[in-house]
Motif scaffolding. Structure first.
Motif, PDB file in Angstrom:
ATOM      1  N   MET A   1       0.820  -1.213   0.000  1.00  0.00           N
ATOM      2  CA  MET A   1       0.000   0.000   0.000  1.00  0.00           C
ATOM      3  C   MET A   1       0.851   1.259   0.000  1.00  0.00           C
ATOM      4  SD  MET A   1      -2.976  -1.284   2.648  1.00  0.00           S
ATOM      5  CE  MET A   1      -3.921   0.237   2.631  1.00  0.00           C
ATOM      6  N   ARG A   2       1.951   1.243   0.722  1.00  0.00           N
ATOM      7  CA  ARG A   2       2.827   2.414   0.733  1.00  0.00           C
ATOM      8  C   ARG A   2       3.401   2.683  -0.658  1.00  0.00           C
ATOM      9  NH1 ARG A   2       4.644   4.321   5.874  1.00  0.00           N
ATOM     10  NH2 ARG A   2       3.757   3.105   7.595  1.00  0.00           N
ATOM     11  N   ARG A   3       3.752   1.618  -1.369  1.00  0.00           N
ATOM     12  CA  ARG A   3       4.292   1.798  -2.717  1.00  0.00           C
ATOM     13  C   ARG A   3       3.219   2.334  -3.662  1.00  0.00           C
ATOM     14  NH1 ARG A   3       7.486   3.105  -5.005  1.00  0.00           N
ATOM     15  NH2 ARG A   3       8.038   1.601  -6.617  1.00  0.00           N
ATOM     16  N   VAL A   4       2.003   1.827  -3.554  1.00  0.00           N
ATOM     17  CA  VAL A   4       0.926   2.334  -4.402  1.00  0.00           C
ATOM     18  C   VAL A   4       0.664   3.806  -4.099  1.00  0.00           C
ATOM     19  CG1 VAL A   4      -1.540   2.144  -4.899  1.00  0.00           C
ATOM     20  CG2 VAL A   4      -0.146   0.077  -4.716  1.00  0.00           C
ATOM     21  N   GLN A   5       0.664   4.153  -2.812  1.00  0.00           N
ATOM     22  CA  GLN A   5       0.424   5.545  -2.433  1.00  0.00           C
ATOM     23  C   GLN A   5       1.541   6.448  -2.937  1.00  0.00           C
ATOM     24  OE1 GLN A   5      -2.521   6.474  -0.354  1.00  0.00           O
ATOM     25  NE2 GLN A   5      -1.957   8.309  -1.487  1.00  0.00           N
ATOM     26  N   GLU A   6       2.799   5.981  -2.848  1.00  0.00           N
ATOM     27  CA  GLU A   6       3.928   6.759  -3.367  1.00  0.00           C
ATOM     28  C   GLU A   6       3.782   7.014  -4.863  1.00  0.00           C
ATOM     29  OE1 GLU A   6       7.552   4.694  -2.584  1.00  0.00           O
ATOM     30  OE2 GLU A   6       7.227   4.613  -0.429  1.00  0.00           O
ATOM     31  N   PHE A   7       3.179   6.049  -5.555  1.00  0.00           N
ATOM     32  CA  PHE A   7       3.086   6.132  -7.008  1.00  0.00           C
ATOM     33  C   PHE A   7       2.021   7.118  -7.460  1.00  0.00           C
ATOM     34  CE2 PHE A   7       5.516   3.995 -10.055  1.00  0.00           C
ATOM     35  CZ  PHE A   7       4.796   3.812 -11.225  1.00  0.00           C
ATOM     36  N   ASN A   8       1.195   7.613  -6.509  1.00  0.00           N
ATOM     37  CA  ASN A   8       0.180   8.629  -6.804  1.00  0.00           C
ATOM     38  C   ASN A   8      -0.757   8.169  -7.924  1.00  0.00           C
ATOM     39  OD1 ASN A   8      -1.126  11.072  -6.421  1.00  0.00           O
ATOM     40  ND2 ASN A   8       0.107  12.127  -7.971  1.00  0.00           N
ATOM     41  N   SER A   9      -1.255   6.952  -7.765  1.00  0.00           N
ATOM     42  CA  SER A   9      -2.087   6.362  -8.816  1.00  0.00           C
ATOM     43  C   SER A   9      -3.577   6.449  -8.509  1.00  0.00           C
ATOM     44  CB  SER A   9      -1.716   4.889  -8.989  1.00  0.00           C
ATOM     45  OG  SER A   9      -1.985   4.184  -7.790  1.00  0.00           O
TER      46      SER A   9
ATOM     47  N   HIS B   1      -6.732   1.336  18.136  1.00  0.00           N
ATOM     48  CA  HIS B   1      -6.400   0.920  16.784  1.00  0.00           C
ATOM     49  C   HIS B   1      -5.806   2.096  16.011  1.00  0.00           C
ATOM     50  CE1 HIS B   1      -9.387  -2.674  16.843  1.00  0.00           C
ATOM     51  NE2 HIS B   1      -8.622  -2.628  17.921  1.00  0.00           N
ATOM     52  N   ARG B   2      -4.705   1.822  15.302  1.00  0.00           N
ATOM     53  CA  ARG B   2      -4.005   2.885  14.590  1.00  0.00           C
ATOM     54  C   ARG B   2      -3.859   2.548  13.109  1.00  0.00           C
ATOM     55  NH1 ARG B   2      -1.709   6.974  17.558  1.00  0.00           N
ATOM     56  NH2 ARG B   2      -1.840   6.691  19.820  1.00  0.00           N
ATOM     57  N   ILE B   3      -3.799   3.591  12.293  1.00  0.00           N
ATOM     58  CA  ILE B   3      -3.704   3.436  10.850  1.00  0.00           C
ATOM     59  C   ILE B   3      -2.275   3.069  10.467  1.00  0.00           C
ATOM     60  CG2 ILE B   3      -3.914   4.662   8.652  1.00  0.00           C
ATOM     61  CD1 ILE B   3      -6.134   6.343  10.002  1.00  0.00           C
ATOM     62  N   MET B   4      -2.110   1.978   9.722  1.00  0.00           N
ATOM     63  CA  MET B   4      -0.794   1.500   9.308  1.00  0.00           C
ATOM     64  C   MET B   4      -0.413   1.974   7.912  1.00  0.00           C
ATOM     65  SD  MET B   4      -1.160  -2.469  10.535  1.00  0.00           S
ATOM     66  CE  MET B   4       0.480  -2.945   9.959  1.00  0.00           C
ATOM     67  N   ALA B   5      -1.377   1.979   7.000  1.00  0.00           N
ATOM     68  CA  ALA B   5      -1.112   2.339   5.604  1.00  0.00           C
ATOM     69  C   ALA B   5      -2.425   2.744   4.959  1.00  0.00           C
ATOM     70  CB  ALA B   5      -0.469   1.175   4.854  1.00  0.00           C
ATOM     71  N   THR B   6      -2.328   3.522   3.897  1.00  0.00           N
ATOM     72  CA  THR B   6      -3.524   3.977   3.182  1.00  0.00           C
ATOM     73  C   THR B   6      -3.290   3.938   1.684  1.00  0.00           C
ATOM     74  OG1 THR B   6      -2.860   6.308   3.146  1.00  0.00           O
ATOM     75  CG2 THR B   6      -4.092   5.558   5.075  1.00  0.00           C
ATOM     76  N   CYS B   7      -4.350   3.707   0.963  1.00  0.00           N
ATOM     77  CA  CYS B   7      -4.396   3.949  -0.485  1.00  0.00           C
ATOM     78  C   CYS B   7      -5.587   4.865  -0.708  1.00  0.00           C
ATOM     79  CB  CYS B   7      -4.560   2.649  -1.263  1.00  0.00           C
ATOM     80  SG  CYS B   7      -3.085   1.628  -1.352  1.00  0.00           S
ATOM     81  N   VAL B   8      -5.334   6.163  -0.705  1.00  0.00           N
ATOM     82  CA  VAL B   8      -6.402   7.156  -0.815  1.00  0.00           C
ATOM     83  C   VAL B   8      -5.992   8.226  -1.808  1.00  0.00           C
ATOM     84  CG1 VAL B   8      -7.140   6.758   1.566  1.00  0.00           C
ATOM     85  CG2 VAL B   8      -5.550   8.607   1.070  1.00  0.00           C
ATOM     86  N   GLY B   9      -6.979   8.814  -2.455  1.00  0.00           N
ATOM     87  CA  GLY B   9      -6.748   9.928  -3.358  1.00  0.00           C
ATOM     88  C   GLY B   9      -7.198  11.233  -2.730  1.00  0.00           C
ATOM     89  N   GLN B  10      -6.862  12.342  -3.375  1.00  0.00           N
ATOM     90  CA  GLN B  10      -7.229  13.654  -2.844  1.00  0.00           C
ATOM     91  C   GLN B  10      -8.740  13.865  -2.819  1.00  0.00           C
ATOM     92  OE1 GLN B  10      -5.292  16.099  -1.410  1.00  0.00           O
ATOM     93  NE2 GLN B  10      -3.766  14.460  -1.435  1.00  0.00           N
ATOM     94  N   TRP B  11      -9.481  13.049  -3.587  1.00  0.00           N
ATOM     95  CA  TRP B  11     -10.936  13.202  -3.605  1.00  0.00           C
ATOM     96  C   TRP B  11     -11.543  13.067  -2.212  1.00  0.00           C
ATOM     97  CZ3 TRP B  11     -14.080   9.397  -1.686  1.00  0.00           C
ATOM     98  CH2 TRP B  11     -13.503   8.146  -1.492  1.00  0.00           C
ATOM     99  N   LEU B  12     -10.858  12.298  -1.350  1.00  0.00           N
ATOM    100  CA  LEU B  12     -11.422  12.037  -0.029  1.00  0.00           C
ATOM    101  C   LEU B  12     -11.554  13.310   0.793  1.00  0.00           C
ATOM    102  CD1 LEU B  12     -12.476   9.719   1.691  1.00  0.00           C
ATOM    103  CD2 LEU B  12     -10.170   9.394   2.583  1.00  0.00           C
TER     104      LEU B  12
END
Length: 282
Positions: free
Chosen positions: A182-190, A208-219
């Motif tokens: 997920m970190r790699r996908v997020q870095e790729f800005n896809s 509970h804590r957030i470990m990784a995200t795959c989110v876009g700016q739309w959120l």
């Protein structure tokens, strides 16, 4: 258990730094140089990446698995490096994935040494503080395990990676953890065009804590803020669902002004973390 030893061929050193700065650009350039040398020697890359063979490009002479307390140790010897990896728990599939990351991380540590053909490598004078080095090696490890060229191909095939199923599929192909993937996908800005997102949550802690995200700016348009790594899940979730709101396996609408739906997806391979999928209300 007998130690597993991998003797590497005569090393070919990847391109060293030119400007004396150890930063993200330097790590990316060194990773790209290593991968280029690998393809010249072994042919095109394909997932999962052969991490052990990458050692030839950064003066690693031996990789050995043995019983250790730390997950990985790098040692300097005349002409290069030796890397020792913990093999105490390799009966677990997750431990094998972790060992691949540890090896990639240790390979990145070689970027901070000056290497000569006969003498033992020495730490470069400009090496940054230890915490910075560890951070850069973590980023470099992800780039070695999931190279840009291969990730680009997978993203064209999948369209996006914004569901738990897509994360697990990609992680299985590259033999990486969901967090690294997920970190790699997020870095790729896809994810700029995606209308869905996925969040990985660590449930091993009372909060509970957030470990990784795959989110876009739309959120940002549909939520009070984007979820941040290492932050409490409740801090992001409570304004969406209310102070008494809970999240389960079925899609649940957030407060109307946020126009989101969320659901929890358990991991089949781990009980200490889970996914939250997010999508715009239709």
């Amino acid at each position: 258990m007998e130690a597993s030893v991998h003797q590497l061929r005569a090393p070919r050193r990847a391109q060293p730094r030119k400007d004396g700065r150890f930063d993200l650009a330097y790590i990316r350039n060194r990773v790209a140089s290593m991968l280029r040398l690998y393809t010249e020697e072994h042919g095109p890359l394909s997932p999962p990446v052969n991490v052990e063979a990458l050692g030839e490009a950064c003066s690693v002479l031996k990789i050995e698995s043995r019983h250790l307390i730390p997950e990985g140790v790098i040692g300097v010897v005349p002409g290069g490096f030796e890397i020792y990896l913990q093999d105490n728990f390799l009966a677990s599939p997750a431990a094998v994935i972790r060992q691949r990351f540890t090896l990639a991380h240790e390979l990145c540590h070689t970027f901070f040494y000056d290497v000569t053909p006969r003498a033992a490598p020495t730490l470069s004078r400009e090496v940054p503080p230890e915490a910075t080095v560890e951070h850069l090696c973590h980023i470099g490890a992800g780039q070695l395990l999931i190279p840009d060229s291969l990730l680009s191909l997978e993203l064209r095939r999948l369209g996006t990676v914004s569901t738990a199923a897509q994360v697990l599929e990609l992680a299985g192909k590259f033999q990486t953890s969901p967090e690294t993937t997920m970190r790699r996908v997020q870095e790729f800005n896809s994810l700029s065009q995606s209308d869905s997102a996925v969040i990985l949550v660590n449930s091993a802690l009372p909060e509970h804590r957030i470990m990784a995200t795959c989110v876009g700016q739309w959120l940002l348009t549909y939520s009070h803020k984007t979820p941040k790594i290492a932050s409490k899940l409740e801090d992001w979730l409570a304004p969406l669902l209310g102070p008494s709101g809970t999240i389960g396996p079925d899609w649940q609408a957030s407060k109307s002004q946020f126009a989101l739906e969320l659901r929890k997806v358990n991991r089949p391979d781990a009980k200490s973390s889970y996914f939250i999928e997010v999508r715009r209300c239709v």
